[in-house]
Write a protein that holds these residues in place. Structure first.
Motif, PDB file in Angstrom:
ATOM      1  N   GLN A  49      15.423  50.257  53.911  1.00 56.09           N
ATOM      2  CA  GLN A  49      16.579  51.145  53.802  1.00 56.09           C
ATOM      3  C   GLN A  49      16.492  52.255  54.852  1.00 56.09           C
ATOM      4  O   GLN A  49      17.504  52.640  55.449  1.00 56.09           O
ATOM      5  CB  GLN A  49      16.665  51.716  52.379  1.00 56.09           C
ATOM      6  CG  GLN A  49      17.058  50.636  51.367  1.00 56.09           C
ATOM      7  CD  GLN A  49      16.612  50.930  49.951  1.00 56.09           C
ATOM      8  OE1 GLN A  49      16.077  51.996  49.660  1.00 56.09           O
ATOM      9  NE2 GLN A  49      16.811  49.970  49.055  1.00 56.09           N
ATOM     10  N   HIS A  71      28.628  43.085  48.805  1.00 57.09           N
ATOM     11  CA  HIS A  71      27.707  44.029  48.157  1.00 57.09           C
ATOM     12  C   HIS A  71      26.683  44.594  49.138  1.00 57.09           C
ATOM     13  O   HIS A  71      26.219  45.723  48.976  1.00 57.09           O
ATOM     14  CB  HIS A  71      27.006  43.361  46.977  1.00 57.09           C
ATOM     15  CG  HIS A  71      27.958  42.972  45.883  1.00 57.09           C
ATOM     16  ND1 HIS A  71      28.435  43.863  44.954  1.00 57.09           N
ATOM     17  CD2 HIS A  71      28.554  41.787  45.606  1.00 57.09           C
ATOM     18  CE1 HIS A  71      29.270  43.244  44.136  1.00 57.09           C
ATOM     19  NE2 HIS A  71      29.369  41.976  44.513  1.00 57.09           N
ATOM     20  N   GLU A 114      28.651  47.257  50.931  1.00 55.51           N
ATOM     21  CA  GLU A 114      28.842  48.433  50.071  1.00 55.51           C
ATOM     22  C   GLU A 114      27.573  49.271  49.998  1.00 55.51           C
ATOM     23  O   GLU A 114      27.610  50.496  50.034  1.00 55.51           O
ATOM     24  CB  GLU A 114      29.264  47.991  48.659  1.00 55.51           C
ATOM     25  CG  GLU A 114      30.770  47.831  48.532  1.00 55.51           C
ATOM     26  CD  GLU A 114      31.190  46.934  47.368  1.00 55.51           C
ATOM     27  OE1 GLU A 114      30.394  46.783  46.409  1.00 55.51           O
ATOM     28  OE2 GLU A 114      32.298  46.383  47.441  1.00 55.51           O
ATOM     29  N   TYR A 115      26.438  48.595  49.921  1.00 54.42           N
ATOM     30  CA  TYR A 115      25.176  49.320  49.843  1.00 54.42           C
ATOM     31  C   TYR A 115      24.931  50.104  51.138  1.00 54.42           C
ATOM     32  O   TYR A 115      24.545  51.278  51.110  1.00 54.42           O
ATOM     33  CB  TYR A 115      23.992  48.371  49.568  1.00 54.42           C
ATOM     34  CG  TYR A 115      22.737  49.156  49.356  1.00 54.42           C
ATOM     35  CD1 TYR A 115      22.384  49.611  48.085  1.00 54.42           C
ATOM     36  CD2 TYR A 115      21.949  49.533  50.434  1.00 54.42           C
ATOM     37  CE1 TYR A 115      21.266  50.405  47.904  1.00 54.42           C
ATOM     38  CE2 TYR A 115      20.838  50.325  50.264  1.00 54.42           C
ATOM     39  CZ  TYR A 115      20.492  50.755  48.998  1.00 54.42           C
ATOM     40  OH  TYR A 115      19.402  51.547  48.826  1.00 54.42           O
ATOM     41  N   GLY A 131      26.500  57.008  53.973  1.00 53.74           N
ATOM     42  CA  GLY A 131      27.486  58.017  53.596  1.00 53.74           C
ATOM     43  C   GLY A 131      28.804  57.829  54.314  1.00 53.74           C
ATOM     44  O   GLY A 131      29.471  58.801  54.697  1.00 53.74           O
ATOM     45  N   GLN A 185      27.084  53.190  51.359  1.00 58.15           N
ATOM     46  CA  GLN A 185      26.553  54.253  50.493  1.00 58.15           C
ATOM     47  C   GLN A 185      25.369  54.939  51.156  1.00 58.15           C
ATOM     48  O   GLN A 185      25.268  56.161  51.184  1.00 58.15           O
ATOM     49  CB  GLN A 185      26.077  53.615  49.192  1.00 58.15           C
ATOM     50  CG  GLN A 185      26.761  54.157  47.953  1.00 58.15           C
ATOM     51  CD  GLN A 185      26.355  53.348  46.737  1.00 58.15           C
ATOM     52  OE1 GLN A 185      25.185  52.988  46.584  1.00 58.15           O
ATOM     53  NE2 GLN A 185      27.312  53.054  45.876  1.00 58.15           N
ATOM     54  N   LEU A 186      24.470  54.111  51.710  1.00 61.52           N
ATOM     55  CA  LEU A 186      23.254  54.596  52.353  1.00 61.52           C
ATOM     56  C   LEU A 186      23.597  55.523  53.519  1.00 61.52           C
ATOM     57  O   LEU A 186      22.992  56.578  53.700  1.00 61.52           O
ATOM     58  CB  LEU A 186      22.467  53.384  52.855  1.00 61.52           C
ATOM     59  CG  LEU A 186      21.070  53.584  53.416  1.00 61.52           C
ATOM     60  CD1 LEU A 186      20.100  53.921  52.288  1.00 61.52           C
ATOM     61  CD2 LEU A 186      20.598  52.307  54.120  1.00 61.52           C
ATOM     62  N   SER A 227      32.489  55.008  54.713  1.00 60.81           N
ATOM     63  CA  SER A 227      33.305  54.135  53.873  1.00 60.81           C
ATOM     64  C   SER A 227      32.912  52.672  54.083  1.00 60.81           C
ATOM     65  O   SER A 227      32.443  52.298  55.169  1.00 60.81           O
ATOM     66  CB  SER A 227      34.784  54.322  54.190  1.00 60.81           C
ATOM     67  OG  SER A 227      35.065  53.767  55.457  1.00 60.81           O
ATOM     68  N   VAL A 228      33.143  51.874  53.054  1.00 60.77           N
ATOM     69  CA  VAL A 228      32.829  50.451  53.162  1.00 60.77           C
ATOM     70  C   VAL A 228      33.742  49.784  54.185  1.00 60.77           C
ATOM     71  O   VAL A 228      33.362  48.820  54.855  1.00 60.77           O
ATOM     72  CB  VAL A 228      32.876  49.768  51.774  1.00 60.77           C
ATOM     73  CG1 VAL A 228      34.294  49.700  51.244  1.00 60.77           C
ATOM     74  CG2 VAL A 228      32.249  48.381  51.826  1.00 60.77           C
ATOM     75  N   THR A 264      19.341  45.920  49.474  1.00 60.83           N
ATOM     76  CA  THR A 264      19.835  46.513  48.212  1.00 60.83           C
ATOM     77  C   THR A 264      18.755  46.588  47.134  1.00 60.83           C
ATOM     78  O   THR A 264      18.994  47.164  46.075  1.00 60.83           O
ATOM     79  CB  THR A 264      21.018  45.696  47.632  1.00 60.83           C
ATOM     80  OG1 THR A 264      20.523  44.422  47.136  1.00 60.83           O
ATOM     81  CG2 THR A 264      22.094  45.426  48.664  1.00 60.83           C
TER      82      THR A 264
END
Ligand SMILES: [Zn+2]
Ligand SMILES: [Zn+2]
Length: 260
Positions: A190, A227, A230-231, A237, A234-235, A239-240, A182
């Motif tokens: 990443q 967290h 969640e990151y 694309g 997002q990365l 869902s969490v 993150t």
């Protein structure tokens, strides 16, 4: 639900706040945590946590950064790993970043853990830093991966290249991402996380270290693993919930001695 696949909640700064730490886990839907052993003298307090709480598990091993500590034998690790709440061997591995000089003892200690893993059928938790070439070589020599009839495991707190990730996955190992992924500066990592398939991924805090954004620099704790998930969501694309479901299923697939 999220699972913290690697934490050190027996360390005094966290152990002293256990009710608060468990409340934060519940608040963030973190259902389980694996409390990872770093040396044999402190192993009893790791095991005590796993015995006290159904949703905590333990591992047994001696961290490569611990120089002045009793050296484990294969028999010792095998005996300690017989406990039903001990679900893994480690953390073990190589760290050429923190220590210098002749580190043959580190490599020998690593081999001892791989042999204990093969003897018990319990997976390895591998720590590797600035030592990926020797880590992969010794894993292959000792038959650590499922490709060699071994037990597999996890490359924890992964910070290496995509090539190292791919070589590890080819041996049946999972790749575990910590709060480091993150960090704004962690562009290379990443890019690796983007390529690691969800079905070969775990998430962790490595608490009390490495708190993820937005808690960077603070004392980390298992509740914050949400967290990391969640990151990654997002990365990628996605869902969490998808990240949570996959990494939790992976956890119980790898650490098969752990019961939900
Ligand atoms: Zn580590
Ligand atoms: Zn650790």
């Amino acid at each position: 639900m999220f699972i913290d696949s690697h934490c050190h909640i027996d360390f005094p700064e966290l152990a002293a706040r256990m009710p608060e730490i468990r409340a934060k886990m519940a608040e963030n839907a973190v259902t389980h945590a694996l409390c990872v052993s770093v040396d044999l003298p402190d192993f009893p307090r790791v095991l005590a946590l796993a015995e006290a709480y159904p949703n905590f598990y333990a591992s047994v091993g001696v961290h490569p950064d611990y120089e002045d500590t009793p050296e484990p034998t294969v028999d010792q690790l095998v005996a300690l790993a017989e406990h039903s709440k001990v679900v893994a061997i480690g953390e073990t591995g190589l760290d050429y970043y923190r220590l210098e000089g002749d580190l043959e003892w580190q490599r020998e200690r690593f081999r001892t853990h791989i042999r204990a893993s093969r003897a018990t059928g319990k997976p390895l938790i591998i720590h590797t830093r600035a030592a990926s070439e020797d880590t992969l070589r010794i894993m292959a020599e000792e038959g650590a991966g499922t490709d060699k009839g071994g037990v597999a495991g996890v490359m924890h707190c992964f910070t290496e290249s995509l090539e190292v990730a791919r070589a590890s996955m080819a041996m049946g190992f999972y790749i575990s991402f910590s709060g480091i992924v993150t960090f704004k500066s962690a562009k290379d990592l990443q890019a690796v996380a983007l390529e690691v398939p969800l079905d070969q991924m775990l998430i962790e805090t490595d608490s009390p270290y490495l708190a993820p954004v937005p808690y960077r620099g603070r004392v980390n704790e298992p509740g914050y693993v949400a967290h990391v998930a969640e990151y990654i969501a997002q990365l990628k694309g996605i869902s969490v919930e998808e990240v949570a479901a996959a990494t939790s299923a992976n956890f119980f697939r790898l650490f098969s001695a752990a019961r939900a």
